[in-house]
Design a protein around this motif. Structure first.
Motif, PDB file in Angstrom:
ATOM      1  N   ARG A  83       8.164   4.585   9.697  1.00 39.02           N
ATOM      2  CA  ARG A  83       9.122   4.266   8.342  1.00 39.02           C
ATOM      3  C   ARG A  83       8.459   3.452   7.512  1.00 39.02           C
ATOM      4  O   ARG A  83       7.808   2.608   7.336  1.00 39.02           O
ATOM      5  N   HIS A  84       8.619   3.413   5.687  1.00 36.64           N
ATOM      6  CA  HIS A  84       8.511   3.764   4.728  1.00 36.64           C
ATOM      7  C   HIS A  84       8.677   2.350   4.155  1.00 36.64           C
ATOM      8  O   HIS A  84       9.992   2.788   4.178  1.00 36.64           O
ATOM      9  N   HIS A  85       8.591   1.634   3.629  1.00 32.93           N
ATOM     10  CA  HIS A  85       9.114   0.240   2.920  1.00 32.93           C
ATOM     11  C   HIS A  85       8.563   0.195   1.703  1.00 32.93           C
ATOM     12  O   HIS A  85       7.387  -0.600   1.076  1.00 32.93           O
ATOM     13  N   SER A  86       9.171   0.148   0.558  1.00 34.27           N
ATOM     14  CA  SER A  86       8.877  -0.048  -0.654  1.00 34.27           C
ATOM     15  C   SER A  86       9.038  -1.689  -0.812  1.00 34.27           C
ATOM     16  O   SER A  86       9.401  -2.478  -0.305  1.00 34.27           O
ATOM     17  N   GLY A  87       8.016  -2.252  -2.097  1.00 36.59           N
ATOM     18  CA  GLY A  87       7.806  -3.608  -1.721  1.00 36.59           C
ATOM     19  C   GLY A  87       6.688  -3.661  -3.486  1.00 36.59           C
ATOM     20  O   GLY A  87       6.312  -3.130  -4.292  1.00 36.59           O
ATOM     21  N   ARG A  88       6.110  -4.977  -3.193  1.00 40.30           N
ATOM     22  CA  ARG A  88       5.329  -5.381  -4.114  1.00 40.30           C
ATOM     23  C   ARG A  88       3.801  -4.988  -4.172  1.00 40.30           C
ATOM     24  O   ARG A  88       3.754  -4.171  -3.333  1.00 40.30           O
ATOM     25  N   PHE A  89       2.964  -5.583  -4.603  1.00 42.18           N
ATOM     26  CA  PHE A  89       1.424  -4.873  -4.699  1.00 42.18           C
ATOM     27  C   PHE A  89       0.756  -6.476  -4.784  1.00 42.18           C
ATOM     28  O   PHE A  89      -0.073  -6.638  -5.783  1.00 42.18           O
ATOM     29  N   LEU A  90       1.086  -7.691  -4.178  1.00 42.25           N
ATOM     30  CA  LEU A  90       0.396  -8.494  -3.855  1.00 42.25           C
ATOM     31  C   LEU A  90      -1.121  -8.368  -3.469  1.00 42.25           C
ATOM     32  O   LEU A  90      -1.308  -7.425  -3.035  1.00 42.25           O
ATOM     33  N   SER A  91      -1.979  -9.061  -3.556  1.00 40.74           N
ATOM     34  CA  SER A  91      -3.208  -9.157  -2.955  1.00 40.74           C
ATOM     35  C   SER A  91      -3.274  -9.173  -1.289  1.00 40.74           C
ATOM     36  O   SER A  91      -2.627  -9.804  -0.226  1.00 40.74           O
ATOM     37  N   ALA A  92      -3.810  -7.879  -0.649  1.00 39.90           N
ATOM     38  CA  ALA A  92      -3.242  -7.607   1.041  1.00 39.90           C
ATOM     39  C   ALA A  92      -4.145  -9.160   1.988  1.00 39.90           C
ATOM     40  O   ALA A  92      -2.977  -9.081   2.684  1.00 39.90           O
ATOM     41  N   TYR A  93      -5.071  -9.406   1.077  1.00 38.99           N
ATOM     42  CA  TYR A  93      -5.254 -10.597   1.643  1.00 38.99           C
ATOM     43  C   TYR A  93      -3.896 -11.919   2.156  1.00 38.99           C
ATOM     44  O   TYR A  93      -4.250 -13.462   3.026  1.00 38.99           O
ATOM     45  N   LEU A  94      -3.219 -11.536   1.015  1.00 37.44           N
ATOM     46  CA  LEU A  94      -2.158 -13.046   0.899  1.00 37.44           C
ATOM     47  C   LEU A  94      -0.948 -12.626   2.612  1.00 37.44           C
ATOM     48  O   LEU A  94      -0.902 -11.467   2.750  1.00 37.44           O
ATOM     49  N   PRO A  95      -0.414 -13.897   3.182  1.00 33.87           N
ATOM     50  CA  PRO A  95       0.298 -13.499   4.342  1.00 33.87           C
ATOM     51  C   PRO A  95       1.387 -13.147   4.094  1.00 33.87           C
ATOM     52  O   PRO A  95       2.168 -12.173   4.774  1.00 33.87           O
ATOM     53  N   LYS A  96       1.714 -13.068   2.938  1.00 32.18           N
ATOM     54  CA  LYS A  96       3.072 -12.757   2.543  1.00 32.18           C
ATOM     55  C   LYS A  96       2.999 -11.144   2.181  1.00 32.18           C
ATOM     56  O   LYS A  96       4.430 -10.425   2.564  1.00 32.18           O
ATOM     57  N   ALA A  97       2.133 -11.009   2.181  1.00 29.02           N
ATOM     58  CA  ALA A  97       2.313  -9.189   2.029  1.00 29.02           C
ATOM     59  C   ALA A  97       2.862  -8.527   3.197  1.00 29.02           C
ATOM     60  O   ALA A  97       3.179  -7.729   3.031  1.00 29.02           O
ATOM     61  N   SER A  98       2.673  -9.126   4.120  1.00 34.33           N
ATOM     62  CA  SER A  98       2.826  -8.274   5.178  1.00 34.33           C
ATOM     63  C   SER A  98       4.656  -7.514   4.963  1.00 34.33           C
ATOM     64  O   SER A  98       5.221  -7.186   5.945  1.00 34.33           O
ATOM     65  N   ILE A  99       5.233  -8.827   4.441  1.00 37.30           N
ATOM     66  CA  ILE A  99       6.583  -8.466   4.150  1.00 37.30           C
ATOM     67  C   ILE A  99       6.858  -8.393   3.259  1.00 37.30           C
ATOM     68  O   ILE A  99       8.986  -7.378   3.340  1.00 37.30           O
ATOM     69  N   GLU A 100       5.821  -8.561   1.983  1.00 31.28           N
ATOM     70  CA  GLU A 100       7.108  -7.890   0.812  1.00 31.28           C
ATOM     71  C   GLU A 100       6.155  -7.316  -0.751  1.00 31.28           C
ATOM     72  O   GLU A 100       6.510  -6.509  -1.433  1.00 31.28           O
ATOM     73  N   ASN A 101       4.848  -6.501   0.360  1.00 30.17           N
ATOM     74  CA  ASN A 101       4.062  -5.458   0.188  1.00 30.17           C
ATOM     75  C   ASN A 101       4.346  -3.904  -0.046  1.00 30.17           C
ATOM     76  O   ASN A 101       5.540  -3.688   0.749  1.00 30.17           O
ATOM     77  N   GLU A 102       3.781  -2.615  -1.141  1.00 33.97           N
ATOM     78  CA  GLU A 102       4.513  -1.850  -0.312  1.00 33.97           C
ATOM     79  C   GLU A 102       3.811  -1.649   1.303  1.00 33.97           C
ATOM     80  O   GLU A 102       2.856  -1.972   1.231  1.00 33.97           O
ATOM     81  N   ARG A 103       4.054  -0.749   2.142  1.00 28.02           N
ATOM     82  CA  ARG A 103       3.685  -0.473   3.277  1.00 28.02           C
ATOM     83  C   ARG A 103       4.463   0.590   4.304  1.00 28.02           C
ATOM     84  O   ARG A 103       5.239   1.027   4.148  1.00 28.02           O
ATOM     85  N   SER A 104       4.071   0.410   5.164  1.00 27.07           N
ATOM     86  CA  SER A 104       3.850   2.326   6.312  1.00 27.07           C
ATOM     87  C   SER A 104       4.235   1.469   7.452  1.00 27.07           C
ATOM     88  O   SER A 104       2.773   0.543   7.714  1.00 27.07           O
ATOM     89  N   THR A 105       5.035   1.631   8.011  1.00 22.81           N
ATOM     90  CA  THR A 105       5.301   1.128   9.946  1.00 22.81           C
ATOM     91  C   THR A 105       5.211   1.928  10.713  1.00 22.81           C
ATOM     92  O   THR A 105       5.683   3.359  11.086  1.00 22.81           O
ATOM     93  N   VAL A 106       4.452   1.819  11.796  1.00 26.83           N
ATOM     94  CA  VAL A 106       4.118   2.927  12.524  1.00 26.83           C
ATOM     95  C   VAL A 106       4.169   2.203  14.027  1.00 26.83           C
ATOM     96  O   VAL A 106       3.871   1.165  14.829  1.00 26.83           O
ATOM     97  N   LEU A 107       5.686   2.349  15.385  1.00 21.28           N
ATOM     98  CA  LEU A 107       6.061   1.524  16.438  1.00 21.28           C
ATOM     99  C   LEU A 107       5.497   2.870  17.155  1.00 21.28           C
ATOM    100  O   LEU A 107       5.966   4.323  17.254  1.00 21.28           O
TER     101      LEU A 107
END
Length: 226
Positions: free
Chosen positions: A121-145
């Motif tokens: 699943r692809h999730h659209s989102g922001r482009f915060l620094s990936a080092y920040l904890p909130k990047a996990s739920i706010e940034n552009e991301r792709s999830t594989v289960l």
């Protein structure tokens, strides 16, 4: 361990090379004294080698007992290891292990466990620094289960960063996950999170360095039916 250029980087390297040739030829033809174009050429060569280094794709093989093993999906540094509630897919409390990749790391992504891909699943989102904890739920991301071979579910999340805005995910539902295979690629520095069952035995701590497809970061418990 043999190293080659990842397919994701070939076109970029060709384009960068052509741009470098044009810039440096122009500098040598029109700029004086010669020390200026010489400096330009040296800087260009160093920059190009850094880009080549970024897109290297080492051939790796995991040696050892693969039973219930979880390996790091990427090269980098462990920046988070905590119990969290994963709200988007698993919807339960899990242990999150996050590895941050700098621009100097290999950026190919390996499957963390052997098993079967259940969902991508692809999730659209922001482009915060990936080092920040909130990047996990706010940034552009792709999830594989992935359903591991012991039946437990392991979730892997590729996260874009302030610079890395291109996530490539090769995995598709129904694919066989194998820790020796590439699952995807993230361009120009980012982060990968692995969500594990709470009772998984974790072998790394914050600050540890990992090698994708090689470093054992955890071991899953035996499935009740095993």
């Amino acid at each position: 361990m043999k190293v080659k250029i990842h397919s994701e980087g070939i076109n970029i390297l060709i384009v960068v090379m052509l741009i470098m040739i044009v810039i440096n030829l122009s500098a040598w033809m029109f700029i004086r004294p010669a020390a200026i174009p010489t400096t330009f050429t040296v800087i260009s060569a160093i920059f190009y080698l850094l880009v080549v280094n970024f897109f290297r794709s080492p051939k790796r093989a995991f040696h050892g007992d693969r039973h219930n093993v979880v390996v790091s999906s990427v090269d980098g540094t462990v920046v988070a290891l905590e119990e969290v509630f994963e709200p988007e897919v698993l919807r339960r409390r899990v242990r999150m292990l996050s590895v941050f990749m700098s621009v100097f790391n290999v950026h190919a992504n390996w499957f963390p466990v052997d098993g079967e891909v259940l969902m991508v699943r692809h999730h659209s989102g922001r482009f915060l620094s990936a080092y920040l904890p909130k990047a996990s739920i706010e940034n552009e991301r792709s999830t594989v289960l992935i359903r591991a071979t012991n039946g437990q579910e392991v979730l892997m999340r590729q996260i874009a960063g302030a610079v890395a805005r291109r996530i490539v995910t090769y995995a598709e539902p129904g694919d066989i996950a194998d820790i020796k295979d590439h699952m995807g690629f993230i361009k120009f520095g980012s982060r990968v999170d692995i969500y594990l069952p709470l009772d998984a035995e974790v072998f790394v701590k914050i600050g540890d360095k990992t090698t994708g497809g090689v470093s054992v970061v955890a071991r899953l418990r035996e499935h009740p039916d095993d």
